[in-house]
Scaffold this motif. Structure first.
Motif, PDB file in Angstrom:
ATOM      1  N   GLY A   1       0.795  -1.240   0.000  1.00 33.58           N
ATOM      2  CA  GLY A   1       0.000   0.000   0.000  1.00 33.58           C
ATOM      3  C   GLY A   1       0.819   1.277   0.000  1.00 33.58           C
ATOM      4  O   GLY A   1       0.485   2.225   0.711  1.00 33.58           O
ATOM      5  N   LYS A   2       1.892   1.321  -0.770  1.00 31.21           N
ATOM      6  CA  LYS A   2       2.750   2.523  -0.775  1.00 31.21           C
ATOM      7  C   LYS A   2       2.238   3.563  -1.763  1.00 31.21           C
ATOM      8  O   LYS A   2       1.493   3.260  -2.689  1.00 31.21           O
ATOM      9  N   ASP A   3       2.711   4.808  -1.559  1.00 30.88           N
ATOM     10  CA  ASP A   3       2.257   5.930  -2.366  1.00 30.88           C
ATOM     11  C   ASP A   3       3.133   6.061  -3.621  1.00 30.88           C
ATOM     12  O   ASP A   3       4.127   6.792  -3.634  1.00 30.88           O
ATOM     13  N   VAL A   4       2.786   5.308  -4.646  1.00 34.94           N
ATOM     14  CA  VAL A   4       3.544   5.332  -5.915  1.00 34.94           C
ATOM     15  C   VAL A   4       2.533   5.351  -7.064  1.00 34.94           C
ATOM     16  O   VAL A   4       1.374   4.990  -6.875  1.00 34.94           O
ATOM     17  N   TYR A   5       2.998   5.775  -8.243  1.00 32.27           N
ATOM     18  CA  TYR A   5       2.145   5.669  -9.423  1.00 32.27           C
ATOM     19  C   TYR A   5       2.291   4.272 -10.008  1.00 32.27           C
ATOM     20  O   TYR A   5       3.412   3.824 -10.234  1.00 32.27           O
TER      21      TYR A   5
ATOM     22  N   SER B   1       9.881  11.775  -9.322  1.00 31.22           N
ATOM     23  CA  SER B   1      10.647  11.428 -10.541  1.00 31.22           C
ATOM     24  C   SER B   1       9.808  11.673 -11.780  1.00 31.22           C
ATOM     25  O   SER B   1      10.314  12.121 -12.803  1.00 31.22           O
ATOM     26  N   LEU B   2       8.514  11.372 -11.682  1.00 30.71           N
ATOM     27  CA  LEU B   2       7.657  11.534 -12.858  1.00 30.71           C
ATOM     28  C   LEU B   2       7.572  13.011 -13.262  1.00 30.71           C
ATOM     29  O   LEU B   2       7.393  13.332 -14.425  1.00 30.71           O
TER      30      LEU B   2
ATOM     31  N   LEU C   1       4.532  -1.867 -13.498  1.00 34.55           N
ATOM     32  CA  LEU C   1       5.586  -0.854 -13.485  1.00 34.55           C
ATOM     33  C   LEU C   1       5.127   0.282 -12.583  1.00 34.55           C
ATOM     34  O   LEU C   1       4.040   0.831 -12.797  1.00 34.55           O
ATOM     35  N   ILE C   2       5.933   0.598 -11.586  1.00 37.30           N
ATOM     36  CA  ILE C   2       5.566   1.697 -10.691  1.00 37.30           C
ATOM     37  C   ILE C   2       6.613   2.816 -10.800  1.00 37.30           C
ATOM     38  O   ILE C   2       7.774   2.559 -11.126  1.00 37.30           O
ATOM     39  N   VAL C   3       6.175   4.030 -10.525  1.00 39.85           N
ATOM     40  CA  VAL C   3       7.057   5.189 -10.685  1.00 39.85           C
ATOM     41  C   VAL C   3       6.922   6.102  -9.466  1.00 39.85           C
ATOM     42  O   VAL C   3       5.831   6.298  -8.931  1.00 39.85           O
ATOM     43  N   ASN C   4       8.055   6.657  -9.066  1.00 39.26           N
ATOM     44  CA  ASN C   4       8.072   7.626  -7.965  1.00 39.26           C
ATOM     45  C   ASN C   4       7.378   8.923  -8.412  1.00 39.26           C
ATOM     46  O   ASN C   4       7.563   9.380  -9.534  1.00 39.26           O
ATOM     47  N   ARG C   5       6.595   9.503  -7.508  1.00 36.32           N
ATOM     48  CA  ARG C   5       5.789  10.681  -7.873  1.00 36.32           C
ATOM     49  C   ARG C   5       6.644  11.874  -8.296  1.00 36.32           C
ATOM     50  O   ARG C   5       6.332  12.568  -9.254  1.00 36.32           O
TER      51      ARG C   5
ATOM     52  N   ILE D   1      10.171  15.441 -12.401  1.00 32.66           N
ATOM     53  CA  ILE D   1      11.461  16.029 -12.789  1.00 32.66           C
ATOM     54  C   ILE D   1      12.174  15.257 -13.904  1.00 32.66           C
ATOM     55  O   ILE D   1      13.048  15.799 -14.553  1.00 32.66           O
ATOM     56  N   LYS D   2      11.800  14.004 -14.117  1.00 33.56           N
ATOM     57  CA  LYS D   2      12.419  13.236 -15.219  1.00 33.56           C
ATOM     58  C   LYS D   2      11.336  12.829 -16.216  1.00 33.56           C
ATOM     59  O   LYS D   2      11.410  11.762 -16.822  1.00 33.56           O
ATOM     60  N   ARG D   3      10.327  13.681 -16.319  1.00 34.65           N
ATOM     61  CA  ARG D   3       9.118  13.336 -17.068  1.00 34.65           C
ATOM     62  C   ARG D   3       9.400  12.813 -18.485  1.00 34.65           C
ATOM     63  O   ARG D   3       8.930  11.743 -18.857  1.00 34.65           O
ATOM     64  N   GLY D   4      10.198  13.580 -19.264  1.00 38.73           N
ATOM     65  CA  GLY D   4      10.457  13.223 -20.663  1.00 38.73           C
ATOM     66  C   GLY D   4      10.999  11.811 -20.798  1.00 38.73           C
ATOM     67  O   GLY D   4      10.458  10.990 -21.546  1.00 38.73           O
ATOM     68  N   ARG D   5      12.035  11.519 -20.034  1.00 39.10           N
ATOM     69  CA  ARG D   5      12.687  10.202 -20.170  1.00 39.10           C
ATOM     70  C   ARG D   5      11.782   9.080 -19.681  1.00 39.10           C
ATOM     71  O   ARG D   5      11.725   8.006 -20.269  1.00 39.10           O
TER      72      ARG D   5
END
Ligand code: PRP
Length: 213
Positions: free
Chosen positions: A78-82, A188-189, A182-186, A191-195
């Motif tokens: 239940g972590k806060d990730v996308y 990171s999404l 696939l999960i992503v840090n909020r 500040i590294k959006r493009g990549r």
């Protein structure tokens, strides 16, 4: 650099194959290696090998930008990730299981004992149905619960069904299907959006080619 947390074991192997299919390789990785950090040849990606249940916390706290993890672990932790992609591999299901007799007996009996590695998933499943159960947290070999008399039923992953069958147990009810995500840090999404978006688009394309044939 983009850092990617992978769950040690089969998920890591399948995850790395998927990244390879979009041109992100990891030449030094081998299932036999005890190394915990690997780099892609162009050194733009860092792969971190973590215990499966730790992948969400690495991503939530930004120690990794991206993670590959089973839906079971995501639901349990239940972590806060996308959660951005269903990667479709490592397919199995979360089920309630027990001896065939338990199928007839109503689970609404109070104080039924449920052994599981997934106490949060089990608690939420039974509480949504307003069923009172006692959760017994185990760390593995959960199927032993009903056999030894530690529990009445179990909540666990069923993949081939072999473990249940060889221990005389059956599925009583399915809770949900499970696949790798696939999960992503909020942050990171942002500040590294493009990549990150490029990676996601490439992965989507690779998955379409793989599964829509
Ligand atoms: C998992 C799961 C079941 C088994 C299901 O256990 O907890 O026991 O695999 O797979 P099957 O339906 O293909 O038989 P794991 O192998 O991770 O070992 P553990 O019980 O020690 O956690």
């Amino acid at each position: 650099m983009i850092s990617i947390a992978l769950a040690k074991g089969r998920l890591a192997k399948d995850g790395l194959e998927l990244f390879k299919s979009i041109g992100i390789d990891c030449p030094d990785y081998s299932t036999k290696s005890r190394k915990l950090i690997f780099f892609s040849s162009d050194e733009r990606y860092k792969f971190i090998m973590v215990k499966p249940s730790d992948v969400p916390i690495y991503v939530e706290r930004g120690a990794a930008d991206i993670g590959i993890v089973g839906k079971d672990t995501l639901l349990e932790e239940g972590k806060d990730v996308y959660e951005l992609l269903d990667l479709k591999f490592a397919s199995c299901k979360m089920s309630v299981a027990g001896f065939p007799d338990e199928k007839k007996r109503s689970i609404t009996n109070n104080n039924i004992r449920v052994a599981t590695k997934y106490p949060n998933i089990a608690r939420s499943f039974f509480s949504q149905r307003k069923e009172m159960v006692e959760i017994i947290k185990l760390n593995g070999s959960v199927e032993l619960g009903p056999i030894i008399g530690l529990s009445d039923i179990i909540v666990d992953i069923v993949e081939s069904g072999k473990t249940l069958k060889e221990n005389g147990l059956v599925v009583i009810e399915d809770i949900c299907p499970i696949t790798a995500r696939l999960i992503v840090n909020r942050v990171s999404l942002k500040i590294k959006r493009g990549r990150i978006e490029d990676i996601i688009k490439s992965l989507e394309k690779s998955l379409e080619e793989k599964y829509d044939d």
